[in-house]
Design a protein around this motif. Structure first.
Motif, short mmCIF file in Angstrom:
data_model
loop_
_atom_site.label_atom_id
_atom_site.label_comp_id
_atom_site.label_asym_id
_atom_site.label_seq_id
_atom_site.Cartn_x
_atom_site.Cartn_y
_atom_site.Cartn_z
N ARG A 274 29.41 37.80 45.35
CA ARG A 274 30.03 37.41 46.61
C ARG A 274 31.21 38.33 46.95
NH1 ARG A 274 32.30 31.39 47.89
NH2 ARG A 274 33.39 31.69 45.92
N GLY A 275 32.11 38.53 45.99
CA GLY A 275 33.31 39.31 46.27
C GLY A 275 33.06 40.80 46.39
N LYS A 276 32.12 41.33 45.63
CA LYS A 276 31.90 42.77 45.62
C LYS A 276 30.93 43.22 46.70
CE LYS A 276 29.93 46.45 42.76
NZ LYS A 276 29.18 46.75 41.53
N ASP A 277 29.83 42.49 46.90
CA ASP A 277 28.75 42.95 47.77
C ASP A 277 28.72 42.26 49.14
OD1 ASP A 277 27.59 44.55 45.65
OD2 ASP A 277 26.92 42.67 44.78
N ILE A 278 28.85 40.93 49.12
CA ILE A 278 28.54 40.18 50.34
C ILE A 278 29.72 40.08 51.29
CG2 ILE A 278 27.78 37.95 51.22
CD1 ILE A 278 26.22 37.61 48.56
N ILE A 279 30.86 39.61 50.79
CA ILE A 279 32.00 39.37 51.68
C ILE A 279 32.52 40.64 52.34
CG2 ILE A 279 34.35 38.48 51.81
CD1 ILE A 279 32.06 36.39 51.63
N PRO A 280 32.65 41.78 51.63
CA PRO A 280 33.08 43.00 52.33
C PRO A 280 32.17 43.35 53.50
CG PRO A 280 33.23 43.32 49.97
CD PRO A 280 32.53 42.02 50.17
N PHE A 281 30.86 43.17 53.32
CA PHE A 281 29.90 43.44 54.39
C PHE A 281 30.12 42.48 55.56
CE2 PHE A 281 25.95 43.01 56.67
CZ PHE A 281 25.45 44.30 56.73
N VAL A 282 30.27 41.20 55.25
CA VAL A 282 30.44 40.20 56.31
C VAL A 282 31.75 40.42 57.07
CG1 VAL A 282 30.65 37.73 56.81
CG2 VAL A 282 29.03 38.51 55.08
N LEU A 283 32.81 40.76 56.36
CA LEU A 283 34.09 41.02 57.02
C LEU A 283 33.99 42.22 57.96
CD1 LEU A 283 36.62 40.36 54.11
CD2 LEU A 283 36.13 38.89 56.06
N ASN A 284 33.25 43.25 57.54
CA ASN A 284 33.01 44.39 58.43
C ASN A 284 32.20 43.98 59.65
OD1 ASN A 284 34.41 46.39 57.01
ND2 ASN A 284 32.65 46.89 55.72
N PHE A 285 31.23 43.11 59.44
CA PHE A 285 30.41 42.60 60.55
C PHE A 285 31.30 41.87 61.56
CE2 PHE A 285 28.16 38.99 62.43
CZ PHE A 285 27.05 39.60 62.99
N LEU A 286 32.17 40.99 61.06
CA LEU A 286 33.05 40.23 61.95
C LEU A 286 34.02 41.12 62.71
CD1 LEU A 286 33.98 37.10 59.80
CD2 LEU A 286 32.64 37.13 61.90
N ALA A 287 34.47 42.19 62.07
CA ALA A 287 35.47 43.06 62.68
C ALA A 287 34.88 44.04 63.69
CB ALA A 287 36.21 43.83 61.60
N SER A 288 33.55 44.14 63.76
CA SER A 288 32.91 45.14 64.61
C SER A 288 32.50 44.54 65.96
CB SER A 288 31.67 45.71 63.91
OG SER A 288 32.02 46.32 62.69
N GLU A 289 32.35 45.44 66.94
CA GLU A 289 31.92 45.04 68.27
C GLU A 289 30.96 46.10 68.82
OE1 GLU A 289 32.43 42.27 69.66
OE2 GLU A 289 34.13 41.44 68.53
N ASN A 290 30.21 45.72 69.83
CA ASN A 290 29.34 46.66 70.54
C ASN A 290 30.17 47.34 71.63
OD1 ASN A 290 27.31 48.08 71.77
ND2 ASN A 290 26.26 46.27 72.61
N ASP A 291 31.09 48.20 71.19
CA ASP A 291 32.03 48.81 72.13
C ASP A 291 32.19 50.31 71.89
OD1 ASP A 291 33.32 48.80 69.72
OD2 ASP A 291 35.09 47.67 70.38
N GLY A 292 31.19 50.93 71.31
CA GLY A 292 31.25 52.35 71.02
C GLY A 292 31.64 52.67 69.60
N GLU A 293 31.99 51.64 68.82
CA GLU A 293 32.41 51.88 67.44
C GLU A 293 31.30 52.54 66.63
OE1 GLU A 293 34.25 49.50 63.57
OE2 GLU A 293 33.33 48.36 65.21
N LEU A 294 30.07 52.05 66.78
CA LEU A 294 28.96 52.61 66.01
C LEU A 294 28.75 54.08 66.37
CD1 LEU A 294 26.60 52.38 64.06
CD2 LEU A 294 25.20 51.54 65.96
N THR A 295 28.79 54.40 67.65
CA THR A 295 28.64 55.79 68.08
C THR A 295 29.69 56.67 67.41
OG1 THR A 295 27.84 54.98 70.22
CG2 THR A 295 28.42 57.31 70.07
N GLY A 296 30.93 56.21 67.40
CA GLY A 296 32.01 56.97 66.77
C GLY A 296 31.81 57.13 65.28
N LEU A 297 31.36 56.06 64.62
CA LEU A 297 31.13 56.14 63.17
C LEU A 297 30.05 57.15 62.84
CD1 LEU A 297 31.22 52.32 62.28
CD2 LEU A 297 32.86 54.04 61.49
N LEU A 298 28.97 57.15 63.63
CA LEU A 298 27.88 58.10 63.39
C LEU A 298 28.35 59.54 63.61
CD1 LEU A 298 25.00 56.16 65.19
CD2 LEU A 298 25.25 56.47 62.72
#
Length: 449
Positions: A274-298
């Motif tokens: 939970r602490g190593k694999d799942i929660i870090p992923f979920v927290l990143n999911f919650l912090a992200s938006e469909n606002d160009g962030e993915l384009t910038g990351l790529l």
């Protein structure tokens, strides 16, 4: 780490995370012992009146106190164990074992170990401190309990070897520790309590996230009832619940992200932490938006992207190209609205015949075909239905979408997205679905950053 300065404090309060599991409590008790050996006045303390059931059961045999003081005051000086978190109080130190988190605190040690208690033990031994047998057994139990007997991804082979060799020297049977470490959740509990086992709360910028997990031994549980009950309990600041079910017999982990509007289900081979694999992923999911962030990351990562989409009709790749510079990242995509076009694009007919066009397997193959055809670093496959069922595919269910991410550089994942209310317009469900997929892609890309 230097502890001389800590001797000036009247008393330091040692605290663990909200969920007092065995490792958290053992870490607190062990650190109190170690600090006192170093001449530092410290006391392990609980934030709330909750104690790990197993720790409570064995603490007498191990010679530890039955009770611990509860609560912290505003002027208390804190030393954290088994978590890295912000407090209003002054923090003078921290031991943890999840190295993705970094801090600039003094006396901060965060290194990979199967349990936080093992980090403290190793450090104390390095200082020449003699650890009594009862504390040593407690550290071994912490390693077994926190890794579900060394089958989760946080387990380190070196720690397992150390535990087995130490137990042999002590004349103890490692099988007893192994059976204890699996920690199978008590199936006799009322269902509401059962699915809320090992509950933990995370405060995020988007509100409160709650989590719980159960451990099963080959027996299944009523997942639909679980989702319904948790969904109905959400409200106020708590907008998302991450429910985890790990099966130690099947060596499989299921994860459900449940919100009032939808839930996402995904499964993975092995026992995820939970602490190593799942929660870090979920927290990143919650912090992200469909606002160009993915384009910038790529773009920033020099990564290329492609897709094969059915129900979203190219809307995912369109969302990525809504922002400047996307041509550096996007190579192309398929819109395969029918079974026939999926097969022509490269999806195997037997995959659709054996699993259904609306399935995680089909979504995975769509993503794989797209990535290989366009030779990209990451791709997504999407298939499902929105407001109505598909008369050409009797397995369709309104409001159920499957999507998968394929990559050789990022974690692969597949998920089922279920909308709880399909009465809204088809256009709106599509828009919301794209938002969820983009957020997931952001979490995948950010996971290894």
């Amino acid at each position: 780490m230097t502890f001389d300065g800590l001797k000036n404090y009247k008393k330091i309060k040692i605290i663990g995370h909200n969920l007092r599991d065995f490792d958290s409590m053992m870490s607190g008790v062990l650190l109190e012992f170690v600090l006192k050996k170093l001449g530092v006045n410290a006391q392990y303390r609980l934030i709330e009146d909750f104690k790990d059931e197993f720790f409570t059961k064995v603490r007498g045999k191990l010679g530890f106190d039955a009770d611990f003081p509860i609560g912290i005051e505003k002027d208390d000086v804190l030393f954290l164990v088994d978590h890295t978190c912000d407090y209003d109080n002054k923090i003078v130190g921290c031991f943890d074992h999840h190295p993705k988190v970094s801090r600039n605190w003094d006396n901060y040690l965060n290194i990979p170990r199967s349990a936080c208690a093992k980090v403290i033990y190793d450090y104390a031994v390095g200082l020449g401190i003699d650890i009594p047998k009862n504390y040593l057994i407690g550290v071994i139990l912490a390693c077994y309990c926190d890794t579900m007997s060394f089958i989760t991804t946080k387990a380190l082979p070196a720690d397992k070897k150390w535990c087995e060799e130490t137990l042999a020297k002590l004349g103890l049977d490692s099988r007893e520790f192994e059976n204890r470490g699996y920690g199978v959740t008590d199936k006799s509990l009322p269902f509401s309590d059962y699915i809320r086992s090992n509950a933990k709360i995370y405060n995020t910028a988007k509100g409160v996230m709650k989590t719980s997990y159960i451990v099963t031994d080959g027996c299944d549980f009523d997942a639909d009832r679980c989702v319904k009950e948790i969904k109905n309990s959400l409200g106020g600041e708590a907008r998302l619940w991450c429910f985890i079910a790990a099966d130690v017999v099947k060596k499989h982990t299921r994860v459900y992200l449940i919100t009032p509007d939808y839930h996402i289900f995904g499964g993975a081979e092995g026992i995820l932490s939970r602490g190593k694999d799942i929660i870090p992923f979920v927290l990143n999911f919650l912090a992200s938006e469909n606002d160009g962030e993915l384009t910038g990351l790529l773009i920033d990562g020099g990564m290329t992207f492609s897709s094969m989409e059915s129900c979203t009709s190219g809307a995912v790749i369109s969302a990525v190209t809504d922002y400047e510079g996307s041509s550096a990242a996007v190579k192309g995509g398929f819109v395969t609205y029918s079974n026939e076009t999926k097969i022509k694009a490269g999806v195997r007919a037997e995959t659709i015949e054996n699993n259904g066009v609306y399935s995680a397997r089909t979504a995975c193959e769509m993503a794989k075909v797209s990535r290989e055809y366009y030779d990209t670093d990451i791709s997504v496959g999407v298939t499902g239905t929105f407001g109505n069922t598909d008369e050409n595919n009797p397995d369709s269910v309104a409001g159920e979408i499957y999507f998968a991410v394929d990559s050789d550089k990022y974690p692969k994942c597949a998920a089922k997205l279920v909308w709880h209310n399909v009465a809204v317009s088809r256009k709106e469900i599509k828009r919301r679905t794209v938002d969820v997929i983009i957020k997931t892609l952001c979490a995948v890309v950010k996971f290894n950053l």
